[in-house]
Design an enzyme around this catalytic site. Sequence first.
Site, mmCIF file in Angstrom:
data_model
loop_
_atom_site.group_PDB
_atom_site.id
_atom_site.type_symbol
_atom_site.label_atom_id
_atom_site.label_comp_id
_atom_site.label_asym_id
_atom_site.label_seq_id
_atom_site.Cartn_x
_atom_site.Cartn_y
_atom_site.Cartn_z
ATOM 1 N N CYS A 1 -25.156 11.763 -32.244
ATOM 2 C CA CYS A 1 -23.978 11.617 -31.219
ATOM 3 C C CYS A 1 -24.315 10.416 -30.544
ATOM 4 O O CYS A 1 -23.372 9.115 -30.527
ATOM 5 C CB CYS A 1 -23.524 12.783 -30.266
ATOM 6 S SG CYS A 1 -24.114 14.268 -30.827
ATOM 7 N N ARG B 1 -35.564 18.299 -35.900
ATOM 8 C CA ARG B 1 -35.326 19.112 -34.761
ATOM 9 C C ARG B 1 -36.807 20.095 -34.764
ATOM 10 O O ARG B 1 -36.921 20.656 -35.923
ATOM 11 C CB ARG B 1 -34.221 20.173 -34.531
ATOM 12 C CG ARG B 1 -32.792 19.321 -34.528
ATOM 13 C CD ARG B 1 -31.701 20.068 -34.325
ATOM 14 N NE ARG B 1 -30.805 18.944 -34.345
ATOM 15 C CZ ARG B 1 -29.248 19.768 -34.433
ATOM 16 N NH1 ARG B 1 -29.011 21.066 -34.434
ATOM 17 N NH2 ARG B 1 -28.277 18.834 -34.096
ATOM 18 N N GLN C 1 -26.953 16.207 -41.361
ATOM 19 C CA GLN C 1 -25.647 16.632 -40.985
ATOM 20 C C GLN C 1 -24.530 15.801 -41.627
ATOM 21 O O GLN C 1 -24.471 14.670 -41.822
ATOM 22 C CB GLN C 1 -25.466 16.508 -39.410
ATOM 23 C CG GLN C 1 -26.418 17.519 -38.745
ATOM 24 C CD GLN C 1 -26.274 17.339 -37.080
ATOM 25 O OE1 GLN C 1 -26.281 16.169 -36.703
ATOM 26 N NE2 GLN C 1 -25.787 18.479 -36.575
ATOM 27 N N ASP D 1 -22.028 14.685 -40.100
ATOM 28 C CA ASP D 1 -21.483 14.463 -38.778
ATOM 29 C C ASP D 1 -20.603 13.572 -38.417
ATOM 30 O O ASP D 1 -20.383 12.553 -39.291
ATOM 31 C CB ASP D 1 -22.642 14.308 -37.977
ATOM 32 C CG ASP D 1 -22.896 14.501 -36.639
ATOM 33 O OD1 ASP D 1 -21.822 15.173 -36.183
ATOM 34 O OD2 ASP D 1 -23.857 14.242 -35.922
ATOM 35 N N HIS E 1 -17.929 11.871 -35.082
ATOM 36 C CA HIS E 1 -17.433 11.923 -33.738
ATOM 37 C C HIS E 1 -16.091 11.119 -33.631
ATOM 38 O O HIS E 1 -15.973 10.122 -34.081
ATOM 39 C CB HIS E 1 -18.595 11.088 -32.671
ATOM 40 C CG HIS E 1 -19.843 12.050 -32.823
ATOM 41 N ND1 HIS E 1 -20.806 11.657 -33.607
ATOM 42 C CD2 HIS E 1 -20.119 13.254 -32.067
ATOM 43 C CE1 HIS E 1 -21.606 12.706 -33.559
ATOM 44 N NE2 HIS E 1 -21.503 13.587 -32.538
ATOM 45 N N LYS F 1 -14.905 25.141 -28.408
ATOM 46 C CA LYS F 1 -15.041 24.588 -29.847
ATOM 47 C C LYS F 1 -14.405 25.869 -31.052
ATOM 48 O O LYS F 1 -14.229 26.850 -30.492
ATOM 49 C CB LYS F 1 -16.412 24.629 -30.298
ATOM 50 C CG LYS F 1 -17.252 26.061 -30.202
ATOM 51 C CD LYS F 1 -18.662 25.995 -30.515
ATOM 52 C CE LYS F 1 -19.512 27.339 -30.402
ATOM 53 N NZ LYS F 1 -20.862 27.421 -30.921
ATOM 54 N N HIS G 1 -17.038 16.197 -31.201
ATOM 55 C CA HIS G 1 -18.192 16.322 -32.487
ATOM 56 C C HIS G 1 -17.462 17.351 -33.499
ATOM 57 O O HIS G 1 -16.995 18.410 -33.294
ATOM 58 C CB HIS G 1 -19.350 17.013 -32.165
ATOM 59 C CG HIS G 1 -19.959 16.532 -30.626
ATOM 60 N ND1 HIS G 1 -21.204 15.638 -30.495
ATOM 61 C CD2 HIS G 1 -19.560 16.711 -29.532
ATOM 62 C CE1 HIS G 1 -21.430 15.538 -29.301
ATOM 63 N NE2 HIS G 1 -20.556 16.430 -28.562
#
Length: 681
Positions: free
Chosen positions: A374, A403, A421, A423, A425, A509, A555
């Site tokens: 992000c 992580r 990911q 991912d 945004h 979410k 996200h």
Amino acid sequence: MDTIHITMPDGAVREVPLGTTAAEIAQQISPRLAKEALVARVAPIQGPFGAAASASTGGAPEKSPDAAPEARMNSAANGEGFLVDLRAPIDQDVRLSILTPKDPEAIQVLRHSAAHLLAAAVLELFPNVKLGIGPPIDTGFFYDFVRAEPFTPEDLERIEKKMRELAAQDIPNERKMMPKPEALELYRKWDQGFKCELVEERAIEPMVSFYTTGKFIDFCRGPHIPSTGRIRAFKLMSVAGAYWKGQEGNPQMQRIYGACFYTQQELDEYLHRLEEAKRRDHRRLGQELDLFSVQEEAGPGLIFWHPKGGLVRKVMEDWLRDELLRRGYDLVYTPHIMRLELWKTSGHANFYRENMFGPVEVEKDDYQLKPMNCPGHILIYKSRLRSYRELPVRLAELGTVYRYERSGVLHGLLRVRGFTQDDAHIFCMPEQIESEIEACIDFAFAVMKTFGFNQYVVELSDWDAKHPQNYAGSAEDWARSTGALESTLTRMSIPFKRMEGEAAFYGPKIDVKLIDAIGRPWQLTTVQFDFNLPGRFGLEYVGEDGNRHQPLMVHRALWGSVERFFGILIEHYAGAFPVWLAPVQAEVLPLSEKFAEYAKKVTAALKDAGFRAHLDDRNEKLQAKIRDAQMLKIPYMLIVGGKEAEAGTVSVRQQSKGDLGPRPLAEFLSDLRQLVDSRAI
Ligand SMILES: [Zn+2]
Ligand SMILES: [Zn+2]
């Protein structure tokens, strides 16, 4: 008053003598119900003469010693009432339901009673064991014991046999109340230190509730089924180590797990599902099919994609990138390591610190390996002033993050320390929320369809409106965005489950869980609002009014991560990928070396046409080659010999369908083209 009123689920009211039991009422209704009944649910009714009397029908108020977190079955009295033994005398007006195997919550009572049966059997065979706790769990039960020697598989067999004996004797599960000092004395004499500890800690009333099953006596709130005879379909599964009270450093116990269902058929189905899950285990298949590995030398939770896994990943990513571009996303790349300061701005250095790798010092500055993408995308958004005309800005990245996860929880591709990911945004204006959410959900469904899943569960997580102080964003933000998520799902006719209080602190979410080939749910897509980061980073856009506004931020990840989704695919397909995803789509098998030339020609034709083909030119018997290709789950085997060479054909063998007979090579190529291009499952 000598009589009480019992309101049945259908609304009928029975007047019965004070102290009547649910078992007696079941008997009055029908002998069949009495036979099937397992436990009862009572809900006290405020009588016309005032408050409901204290419910001696209910469990004693001490906390259940068996209440492991997964086993909260009889919550305290609420509007729904609570579960009680069928033999418990009812001493006030109540609403009463008599539960049978048809009621989902009764199974937990059966399983809890099975845990007692296990303890009773263990005590018969190993009288010196020390007892821990024994709650029901999702598919059965467990009980914890301390014993100097480990329980062996042979021990488990003996214990299970003893359980069957005790079950056949139909021993009643009887509830007894005794004063706390007496209870402590009983356990002290019996040298059951753990039980003493439980009674000391949890018995808050002068009287303590116990259950006996033959010689076994347990400090337990219950309720239980009336007798052991109803426990028929069970199997002891395994022994695992457990710490007393789940705390490292406490005494080590041996936890015996059992599976338990109402019927043998249900148990058999469960055992079959377990077998299937084992057969499909992506860690085993990953090795057998040479897809990926985890290397101890490199460290746990870090994935090495082998050439075949790498090919599948390439096909997955190609599909995804094409779709992203087609759906109006921009592809970006961001660094893997960035100043720690940035993670302080984002707040991750604070609330997410426990999940991050430690910082690295470079030129007296701390740098942080990224746990999320992000902030990187935010910096790209912020790199210049944005106008409303540009919104929505959709930045997508196959972003690798690191992580920290405890080594104990790492699991193949599913729980790792480094992963990529899929991912993205989305930065948009409030009036664009709904169409953006709809596009995300549509994308998620395209993923499921393309990769061969047709069952799913959707959850909408909202905040806990009673504790707004725990959340970022205003009540208005929450209402508007949750409303947008909800109305989008409704408009798209997608059934969903509302999860109050389940949202992250920064926004509501939508989660999509897909159901795999053997009915297991997997958390996949998440689409998540963020009321926190736009403010922390001071994000802006110039609106139509010429003023500066804060954009909304979403996200979203569809697969979750490439690693995880790959793991799910391996298990879903048991390693036999559909031909468009398979690392090797066709294996060419010459009957003997004599046909090597033609086999090479066929292989080259496949490769020229863009297919992933491999020639098995080992000097092996055809049967062995077929067996190996079958083991590698290659979708097509093309067998070529003299006849084929002469006619320009291939003899086609399909992985699951077997022999399909000879086909002209050109025809096979065009059929394969069609299957691959349509991404047939
Ligand atoms: Zn118990
Ligand atoms: Zn994010």
